[in-house]
Design an enzyme around this catalytic site. Sequence first.
Site, mmCIF file in Angstrom:
data_model
loop_
_atom_site.group_PDB
_atom_site.id
_atom_site.type_symbol
_atom_site.label_atom_id
_atom_site.label_comp_id
_atom_site.label_asym_id
_atom_site.label_seq_id
_atom_site.Cartn_x
_atom_site.Cartn_y
_atom_site.Cartn_z
ATOM 1 C CD GLU A 63 -6.012 4.579 -0.433
ATOM 2 O OE1 GLU A 63 -5.842 5.662 0.189
ATOM 3 O OE2 GLU A 63 -5.393 3.539 -0.139
ATOM 4 C CD1 TRP B 14 -2.067 14.297 5.156
ATOM 5 C CD2 TRP B 14 -3.648 12.739 5.208
ATOM 6 N NE1 TRP B 14 -2.468 14.076 3.871
ATOM 7 C CE2 TRP B 14 -3.431 13.117 3.864
ATOM 8 C CE3 TRP B 14 -4.608 11.754 5.495
ATOM 9 C CZ2 TRP B 14 -4.149 12.556 2.816
ATOM 10 C CZ3 TRP B 14 -5.311 11.204 4.446
ATOM 11 C CH2 TRP B 14 -5.077 11.607 3.131
ATOM 12 C CD GLU C 96 -5.687 7.138 7.592
ATOM 13 O OE1 GLU C 96 -5.638 7.953 6.658
ATOM 14 O OE2 GLU C 96 -5.524 5.913 7.446
ATOM 15 C CE LYS C 97 -9.874 9.363 17.502
ATOM 16 N NZ LYS C 97 -8.438 8.989 17.397
ATOM 17 C CG PHE C 98 -11.472 12.898 13.614
ATOM 18 C CD1 PHE C 98 -12.766 12.812 14.118
ATOM 19 C CD2 PHE C 98 -10.422 12.962 14.514
ATOM 20 C CE1 PHE C 98 -13.015 12.801 15.482
ATOM 21 C CE2 PHE C 98 -10.651 12.957 15.878
ATOM 22 C CZ PHE C 98 -11.953 12.878 16.366
ATOM 23 C CG HIS C 99 -9.630 9.730 5.915
ATOM 24 N ND1 HIS C 99 -10.509 9.474 4.882
ATOM 25 C CD2 HIS C 99 -8.438 10.014 5.334
ATOM 26 C CE1 HIS C 99 -9.867 9.592 3.738
ATOM 27 N NE2 HIS C 99 -8.618 9.924 3.979
ATOM 28 C CG ASN D 20 -1.809 1.246 1.251
ATOM 29 O OD1 ASN D 20 -2.747 1.337 0.459
ATOM 30 N ND2 ASN D 20 -1.541 2.191 2.147
ATOM 31 C CD GLU D 21 -1.306 5.691 0.273
ATOM 32 O OE1 GLU D 21 -2.326 6.279 -0.149
ATOM 33 O OE2 GLU D 21 -0.838 5.875 1.416
#
Length: 690
Positions: A321, A329, A369-372, A163-164
């Site tokens: 994505e 971030w 990343e819960k606020f993504h 991944n990335e």
Amino acid sequence: MSESTAVRTAGAPAGWLPGVGTISYGGDYNPEQWPEEVWVEDVALMREAGVNLVSVGIFSWARLEPTEGVFDFEWLDRLFDLLHSAGIRVDLGTPTAAPPAWFYATYPDSRVVTRDGVVLGHGSRGMVSPSSPDYRRACARITRALGERYGSHPALALWHVHNEYGAPVSDSYDEHSVRAFRTWLQERHGSLDGLNAAWGTAFWGQTYREWEHVGAPATSASVVNPAQRLDFARFTSDALLACFTAERDILHELSPGVPVTTNFMATSCPSMDLWRWAREVDIVSNDHYLTAAEVRNHVTLALDADLTRSLAGGKPWILMEHSTSGVNWQPRNVAKRRGEMARNALSHLGRGADGILFFQWRASRSGAEKFHSAMLPHAGTSSRVWKEVVELGGTLADLSELRGSQVHADVAILWDWESFWAQDLEWRPSVDHSHRERIVAFYDQLWRDDVTADLVHPEADLSGYRLVLAPASYLLTDAAAANLTSYTAAGGTLAVSCFSGLVDENDAVRAGGLVAALHDVLGVRVDELLPLREGDSMTLAGGRFEGAAADVWAEDLVVTTADVVATYVDGPAEGEAAITRNVHGEGAAWYTSTRLTGASLTTFLDGAYADAGIVPDRTLPDEVEVVRRRSVDGSTEFTVVLNHGTEDVVVPGAGQVLVGDEVDGEVFVRAGGFAVARADVAAGSVITEA
């Protein structure tokens, strides 16, 4: 095989995802974060949203291999069966971007060491040292186990390695990497004499007599040898690529006919030479996230999409994505406004993507990343974002006819990661002169002019382009310089910006002086670089450039065969040539020795357009984006129009309007909306608006 799967298989183009005959739509799915009763709800909602492809397993190594050599696949078996029963295809990830805690504990010498000597530990995302033999063995083991179990599963449409790559870290200065770097250098330079010559080690007494004395360019007392830094960047890209190809080869062996990809970050993760990488993937895929601080981030989105299409060689590609709304971030994670998500998706589609996916399906309750944002946000199905996700799924289903069509460009912009690596090193003439800024400035003008561009390597075949732009080509190999020269001689138009052609592949100024590689084609020499103080600017004179502004940079030009188009009125090169045009063979080459912006850059490109026979379209407002795809047989053209502005616009277009208003045979596109046109190349057009 289900009926829906059979239909998709029948319509799948050669070389595309097996069993997929529509625009792919979906995103990362991380079911290990949720109890299994939620999975059933998720799949039902996926069907409601029109999802037909999900990426799974990308961060699942700790669950798939809870202890070394012991695997647990039962949960993934159940997930595969659940998705398959719903007609949803799987992009299966190898989880090698997230080694489990047991790996870090068992193989501590595999951890990444930063340039400053800091050893990075477990607890975040990202890989360990790409040169670690233990890491590579562990990657091969988990990849082989996945390939053996799922390689022929009917739900499998794509393999997604890692991944990335390169994010959040790429280069490692651990002992494994140092030893591998020495081997890489021996293969590249052949001998210590070759190495010393390439690196110019006579400077500052850096000559090497033993290979064991050659190390990675860790932080030192002052600036480290720039040629060594450049070679280490190349080595890092190759080390990461070797990790990918090792996993890819296992999957090709165990899962023949299923393509293998890895998700690039084309413009936001500059540690890989993606021209080399693109040759190694079966399908190019890319992740893109808006930079919220950029006011015109829809333009840099388009640049990223055009670069990805170019990496794919013009073939369809996958947006693996992007975000439904804000990310997690950036300093200020600005949420997307109504309609922005759809415009972002349609810009990628218009520029060649046949798959539109997001990170992620369901918003995470825990972790970094819960606020993504997500397709299914914390607010659930009553939210605006969810409603727009469902609307977008329906729109993409209606646009499946675009699948397999291609984008054609008359203009090429030179793009070379090796040049960027070199230019970004320390002790360059001015911190204000940025390759990224120059490329975006040139690209933005093309975007405003409705001129589609490919991004190309300087050594690539340029014969199909009317105009080639070199906004930032600090490093040019001999082959690249010869390529640009012969392209122009054969009738092409070349436009070059300042601080280009300065050094060779070893970051060394050529014999013959500054810009020696392009003397013949440009018809000028550069005697001295003249960067400006912060905030200073200059005025130009001459024809259309009378009164034009420039800043940041000037050069002391010696004109040999070129015509002077504009001169400096003031500044460090007062009275001297600023912009030139040189006839070379059957073509012409433009050169600007200063940084042009705004109207002055528009004027410069207008001159190049005229030589290339390109007519810019400035009839629509600046915030309206137009891009076109054409069917492979050339019979059908699709036009995507995106209105990023705050005012409604009327776009000329004959034919039947399927959705939206028709005004005197033209198409009405509301503020924040988009339209997609289908036209027979010889006849009228059909418009679909959202």
